[in-house]
Design an enzyme around this catalytic site. Structure first.
Site, PDB file in Angstrom:
ATOM      1  N   TYR A 103       0.831  -1.219   0.000  1.00  0.00           N
ATOM      2  CA  TYR A 103       0.000   0.000   0.000  1.00  0.00           C
ATOM      3  C   TYR A 103       0.864   1.267   0.000  1.00  0.00           C
ATOM      4  O   TYR A 103       0.556   2.229   0.700  1.00  0.00           O
ATOM      5  CB  TYR A 103      -0.920   0.044   1.237  1.00  0.00           C
ATOM      6  CG  TYR A 103      -1.721  -1.216   1.492  1.00  0.00           C
ATOM      7  CD1 TYR A 103      -2.646  -1.661   0.560  1.00  0.00           C
ATOM      8  CD2 TYR A 103      -1.561  -1.946   2.659  1.00  0.00           C
ATOM      9  CE1 TYR A 103      -3.393  -2.808   0.779  1.00  0.00           C
ATOM     10  CE2 TYR A 103      -2.308  -3.102   2.890  1.00  0.00           C
ATOM     11  CZ  TYR A 103      -3.223  -3.512   1.948  1.00  0.00           C
ATOM     12  OH  TYR A 103      -3.964  -4.656   2.172  1.00  0.00           O
ATOM     13  N   TYR A 143     -14.590  -4.611   3.683  1.00  0.00           N
ATOM     14  CA  TYR A 143     -13.262  -4.961   3.160  1.00  0.00           C
ATOM     15  C   TYR A 143     -13.021  -6.440   3.430  1.00  0.00           C
ATOM     16  O   TYR A 143     -13.231  -6.908   4.558  1.00  0.00           O
ATOM     17  CB  TYR A 143     -12.160  -4.128   3.839  1.00  0.00           C
ATOM     18  CG  TYR A 143     -10.783  -4.595   3.433  1.00  0.00           C
ATOM     19  CD1 TYR A 143     -10.197  -4.154   2.246  1.00  0.00           C
ATOM     20  CD2 TYR A 143     -10.091  -5.527   4.202  1.00  0.00           C
ATOM     21  CE1 TYR A 143      -8.955  -4.624   1.844  1.00  0.00           C
ATOM     22  CE2 TYR A 143      -8.846  -6.000   3.807  1.00  0.00           C
ATOM     23  CZ  TYR A 143      -8.290  -5.553   2.628  1.00  0.00           C
ATOM     24  OH  TYR A 143      -7.072  -6.029   2.238  1.00  0.00           O
ATOM     25  N   ASP A 154     -16.928 -12.972   7.725  1.00  0.00           N
ATOM     26  CA  ASP A 154     -15.479 -12.758   7.651  1.00  0.00           C
ATOM     27  C   ASP A 154     -15.034 -12.271   9.032  1.00  0.00           C
ATOM     28  O   ASP A 154     -15.123 -11.084   9.337  1.00  0.00           O
ATOM     29  CB  ASP A 154     -15.187 -11.730   6.544  1.00  0.00           C
ATOM     30  CG  ASP A 154     -13.714 -11.364   6.465  1.00  0.00           C
ATOM     31  OD1 ASP A 154     -12.951 -11.742   7.372  1.00  0.00           O
ATOM     32  OD2 ASP A 154     -13.334 -10.677   5.491  1.00  0.00           O
TER      33      ASP A 154
HETATM   34  N1  PMP Z   1     -10.817  -9.769   5.731  1.00  0.00           N
HETATM   35  C1  PMP Z   1     -10.702  -8.840   6.685  1.00  0.00           C
HETATM   36  C2  PMP Z   1     -11.907  -8.474   7.509  1.00  0.00           C
HETATM   37  C3  PMP Z   1      -9.478  -8.217   6.923  1.00  0.00           C
HETATM   38  O1  PMP Z   1      -9.381  -7.273   7.875  1.00  0.00           O
HETATM   39  C4  PMP Z   1      -8.354  -8.608   6.141  1.00  0.00           C
HETATM   40  C5  PMP Z   1      -6.984  -7.980   6.333  1.00  0.00           C
HETATM   41  N2  PMP Z   1      -6.924  -6.713   6.801  1.00  0.00           N
HETATM   42  C6  PMP Z   1      -8.520  -9.583   5.162  1.00  0.00           C
HETATM   43  C7  PMP Z   1      -9.762 -10.137   4.991  1.00  0.00           C
HETATM   44  C8  PMP Z   1      -7.376 -10.016   4.290  1.00  0.00           C
HETATM   45  O2  PMP Z   1      -6.452 -10.738   5.022  1.00  0.00           O
HETATM   46  P1  PMP Z   1      -4.953 -10.892   4.491  1.00  0.00           P
HETATM   47  O3  PMP Z   1      -4.324  -9.549   4.558  1.00  0.00           O
HETATM   48  O4  PMP Z   1      -4.333 -11.878   5.452  1.00  0.00           O
HETATM   49  O5  PMP Z   1      -5.030 -11.434   3.106  1.00  0.00           O
END
Ligand code: PMP
Length: 420
Positions: A11, A144, A238
């Site tokens: 990023y 996200y 998630d």
């Molecule tokens: N889902 C959520 C809710 C997240 O906060 C994140 C990472 N910030 C991810 C998925 C992606 O995980 P990773 O960075 O391990 O691929």
């Protein structure tokens, strides 16, 4: 080309970004830099290190596993650390979330969850032979779910950091969270209209993290789960950020009394020591994959899935949740965050201050100069990474009161000197 361009950073606008700081050691809630500075970590390495760094119990488990078998492939083989971890996760998760598929990052866990939902319908005979029909997901604004293509497609399409990829991504449906009756009615109408095209619904339960630490209540989550259930749509929770105590309960879904059909875990799964993720399915989802025909099988298998070292770390992390008072620590952190961040409420330019579990957020009315803010935090010897229009704290659950006070004092001080 500057030497530091060999390493492409996350990023980061490589042309203009300041050089990163070099970390040489971590211990407890401290990150030690190469120049000797000791920073109190306010965000537990992207929300992972829930027991603090270098916890001796996790370290010992990893050392012992390292000596025996750091890795072995998972196709055709199994091993005790993975078997035990799967059993423990199934026992810990609500309801009949009993079928655990391991992978190596949160984004991949989300990809697997989406693939499971898509294939759930195919295995039940939905869609034609080319796989058309029931291909879309319902997702939420400000959400996200990761950086891979499938995961990006269910992130907020306009406000999220992936907006510029829109045309290249699968087209999904987006809704507002059903925070009130009117929004619930709109959500239901959208689902009813598209039900034949939808493969599932995906949500970050209670906290939309990377979208700005936006909270919703358990009732909103329960309303959404109810709509998904009535329309027979697999609900994907998630819990990559919220899982393992962050919101005050072991899993956020517990607060709404819901059992999603598929649930994703990562981040704090290994106590922040190793890359590991899990996608966990309920029995009725798993059952659709059982058949004499091999094309009903889940066609996924990351090379490093169920890495034994990572599973050993995760088992040790679960031991700590059993033997140390983590949820009580989260409750105490919550109170201290409330008290410590309260002075921000009166600062001009601050829109909101909110706390849930071990998450404290100060939201500005507009985005401040983030580089300035980051510098100001470093001057106070704390590691805090504001983004968008927020400054937030997600410390390790083992943080001491003194360290937490140092963090909240730093946030109050920096917020007071910030102009938006
Ligand atoms: N889902 C959520 C809710 C997240 O906060 C994140 C990472 N910030 C991810 C998925 C992606 O995980 P990773 O960075 O391990 O691929």
């Amino acid at each position: 080309m500057p030497a530091n361009h060999t390493l492409w950073r996350p990023y980061t606008q490589m042309k203009t970004a300041a050089a990163p700081l070099e970390a040489v050691r971590t211990e407890g809630c401290t990150i030690e830099l190469a120049d000797g500075r000791q920073l109190v970590d306010g965000i537990a390495s992207w929300w992972t290190a829930c027991h603090g760094y270098n916890h001796p119990h996790i370290r010992a488990a990893c050392e012992s596993q390292l000596a025996r078998m750091p890795h072995v492939m998972f196709g055709g083989l199994t091993h005790e650390p993975a078997e035990r971890l799967a059993r423990r996760l199934a026992a810990l998760l609500p309801g009949d979330l009993d079928h655990v598929f391991f992978s190596d990052s949160g984004s991949v866990a989300v990809e697997v969850a989406m693939k499971m939902a898509l294939q759930f319908w195919r295995n039940r005979g939905a869609g034609n032979r080319r796989g058309e029909g029931r291909t879309r997901f319902l997702a939420f604004r400000e959400g996200y779910h990761g950086d891979t293509l499938g995961a990006m497609s269910v992130c907020d399409p306009d406000e999220g950091m992936h907006a510029r990829f829109g045309a290249a991504l699968p087209r999904q449906l987006f809704a507002e969270l059903p925070r009130d009756d009117a929004a619930a009615a709109r959500l239901e109408a959208l689902v009813a209209e598209n039900t034949g095209n939808l493969a599932g619904v995906i949500i970050e339960p209670l906290v939309q993290g990377a979208g700005g630490m936006r909270f919703h209540d358990a009732k909103t989550l329960a309303t959404l789960a109810d709509v998904a259930r009535r329309y027979d749509l697999p609900l994907i929770a998630d819990e990559i950020f919220t899982g393992f105590g962050r919101t005050g309960t072991m899993f956020a879904c517990e607060q709404a009394g819901i059992v999603p059909d598929i649930l994703c875990l990562s981040k704090a799964l290994t106590g922040g020591t190793m890359a590991l993720a899990a996608t966990v399915a309920r029995r009725h989802v798993f059952a659709t994959f059982l058949a004499d025909d091999s094309c009903f099988a889940l066609m996924h298998g990351p090379t490093f899935m169920a890495n034994p070292l990572a599973c050993a770390a995760a088992n040790a992390s679960l031991d700590l949740f059993e033997t140390e008072p983590r949820l009580a620590q989260v409750a105490a952190i919550s109170r201290l965050l409330e008290q410590g961040l309260a002075p921000c409420r009166d600062v001009p330019g601050v829109k909101d201050v909110r706390v849930m579990g071990a998450i404290g957020t100060v939201q500005f009315e507009a985005s401040p100069d983030l580089a300035d803010l980051k510098r100001a935090f470093l001057e106070r010897d704390v590691w805090v990474r504001p983004f968008g229009d927020i400054v937030y704290l997600t410390p390790a659950f083992t943080i001491t009161e003194t360290e937490l006070r140092q963090l909240t004092d730093a946030v109050v001080g920096v917020v007071r000197q910030t102009r938006v």
